[in-house]
Design an enzyme around this catalytic site. Sequence first.
Site, PDB file in Angstrom:
ATOM      1  N   TYR A  54      16.025 -26.764  32.292  1.00 19.59           N
ATOM      2  CA  TYR A  54      16.287 -26.872  33.756  1.00 19.59           C
ATOM      3  C   TYR A  54      16.072 -28.021  34.675  1.00 19.59           C
ATOM      4  O   TYR A  54      16.252 -28.157  35.628  1.00 19.59           O
ATOM      5  CB  TYR A  54      15.237 -25.613  34.240  1.00 19.59           C
ATOM      6  CG  TYR A  54      15.460 -24.129  33.497  1.00 19.59           C
ATOM      7  CD1 TYR A  54      16.425 -23.974  32.675  1.00 19.59           C
ATOM      8  CD2 TYR A  54      14.614 -23.288  33.728  1.00 19.59           C
ATOM      9  CE1 TYR A  54      16.330 -22.853  31.961  1.00 19.59           C
ATOM     10  CE2 TYR A  54      14.553 -22.171  33.302  1.00 19.59           C
ATOM     11  CZ  TYR A  54      15.685 -21.874  32.448  1.00 19.59           C
ATOM     12  OH  TYR A  54      15.532 -20.585  31.687  1.00 19.59           O
ATOM     13  N   LYS A  79      10.228 -24.237  27.561  1.00 11.41           N
ATOM     14  CA  LYS A  79      10.771 -23.921  26.403  1.00 11.41           C
ATOM     15  C   LYS A  79      11.379 -25.085  25.812  1.00 11.41           C
ATOM     16  O   LYS A  79      11.700 -26.115  26.415  1.00 11.41           O
ATOM     17  CB  LYS A  79      12.032 -22.843  26.715  1.00 11.41           C
ATOM     18  CG  LYS A  79      11.706 -21.854  27.795  1.00 11.41           C
ATOM     19  CD  LYS A  79      12.863 -20.738  27.852  1.00 11.41           C
ATOM     20  CE  LYS A  79      12.495 -19.855  29.249  1.00 11.41           C
ATOM     21  NZ  LYS A  79      12.810 -20.433  30.523  1.00 11.41           N
ATOM     22  N   HIS A 112      13.965 -21.493  22.946  1.00 12.66           N
ATOM     23  CA  HIS A 112      15.377 -21.289  23.961  1.00 12.66           C
ATOM     24  C   HIS A 112      16.258 -20.067  23.482  1.00 12.66           C
ATOM     25  O   HIS A 112      16.496 -19.431  23.897  1.00 12.66           O
ATOM     26  CB  HIS A 112      15.563 -22.330  24.823  1.00 12.66           C
ATOM     27  CG  HIS A 112      15.989 -22.070  26.123  1.00 12.66           C
ATOM     28  ND1 HIS A 112      15.759 -23.110  27.003  1.00 12.66           N
ATOM     29  CD2 HIS A 112      16.524 -20.745  26.774  1.00 12.66           C
ATOM     30  CE1 HIS A 112      16.071 -22.524  28.262  1.00 12.66           C
ATOM     31  NE2 HIS A 112      16.773 -21.293  28.142  1.00 12.66           N
TER      32      HIS A 112
END
Length: 274
Positions: A54, A79, A112
């Site tokens: 992210y 993650k 992930h």
Amino acid sequence: MIKSISDTAVLQNGLKMPWLGLGVYKAEEGQEVIEAIKHAVAAGYRSIDTASFYKNEEGVGEAVKQVDVPREELFITTKVWNTEQGYEETLRSFKESLKKLDMDYADLFLVHWPVSGKYKETWKALETLYKEGKTKAIGVCNFKIHHLEDLMKDCEIKPMVNQVEYHPRLTQKELLAFCKDHQIQLEAWRPLLKGEIFDEPILMALAEKHNKTVAQVILRWDLQNGVITIPKSVNENRIKENADIFDFELSMEDMEQIDSLNKDLRNGPDPDEF
Ligand SMILES: NC(=O)c1ccc[n+]([C@@H]2O[C@H](COP(=O)([O-])OP(=O)(O)OC[C@H]3O[C@@H](n4cnc5c(N)ncnc54)[C@H](OP(=O)(O)O)[C@@H]3O)[C@@H](O)[C@H]2O)c1
């Protein structure tokens, strides 16, 4: 019955994890993610879901320093991304995540996606990090039953959480039952289907019946199914709205009506093809 934003699920190892958290996928690094977390913490959220992918872990770490709540009262998930999988690579990726977060531990560290041929080595790294106390819990994302069975054949520590796409168009009943049987806590990503289901007549009728919004009805359905949920918003009002789900209860019939909307439809990728 989950009655308060401070209520928690208890993971397989006894760790308490809030039923509601803030997702920050697509919350921009810097001011946007910082402000979103400040609004969320003010509204009572204690759990934040980020990932190396992210690219906003620094903002998450900065927000944690700026809020009035001590680090140990917050629950921070990150993650390891697909290109960082493998034993040594995962250890490196985790170290990098902690550095960006400017934290000395994570609460939950997740794989992930089940990268074929890699996830078992990745999992070994998570077990190491857990044993060293660098993360309080470990788990996976996007694992189907066959991935979980395959991993559990060899692992020392079972995944404590499985974070998957989960919403009224993808109710994942079999996976949920499997996870419950194995004490793996299911967690819903994209719970609101990014708003794409808000005009569904059954959901609109339920919202009207309970004097709630469609988003609130869906999030309540998650909780009543025993599923942790992490809606994303960077908007103060919507962050508050998504947390105002603890003062009503869906009946068995309401729950069944929502279940009936299932179409086994994925919004994100199929874990077998990604
Ligand atoms: N493990 C994985 O592979 C994976 C994959 C995807 C997502 N995730 C995690 O799950 C979290 C949630 O999923 P998501 O972000 O994809 O989707 P989502 O939470 O279903 O939807 C987020 C979208 O809905 C809007 N929204 C939020 N609350 C709303 C409300 N009450 N009314 C109207 N619109 C609303 C948000 O806009 P505003 O921000 O403008 O409010 C945003 O555009 C992510 O942030 C991430 O942490 C994990």
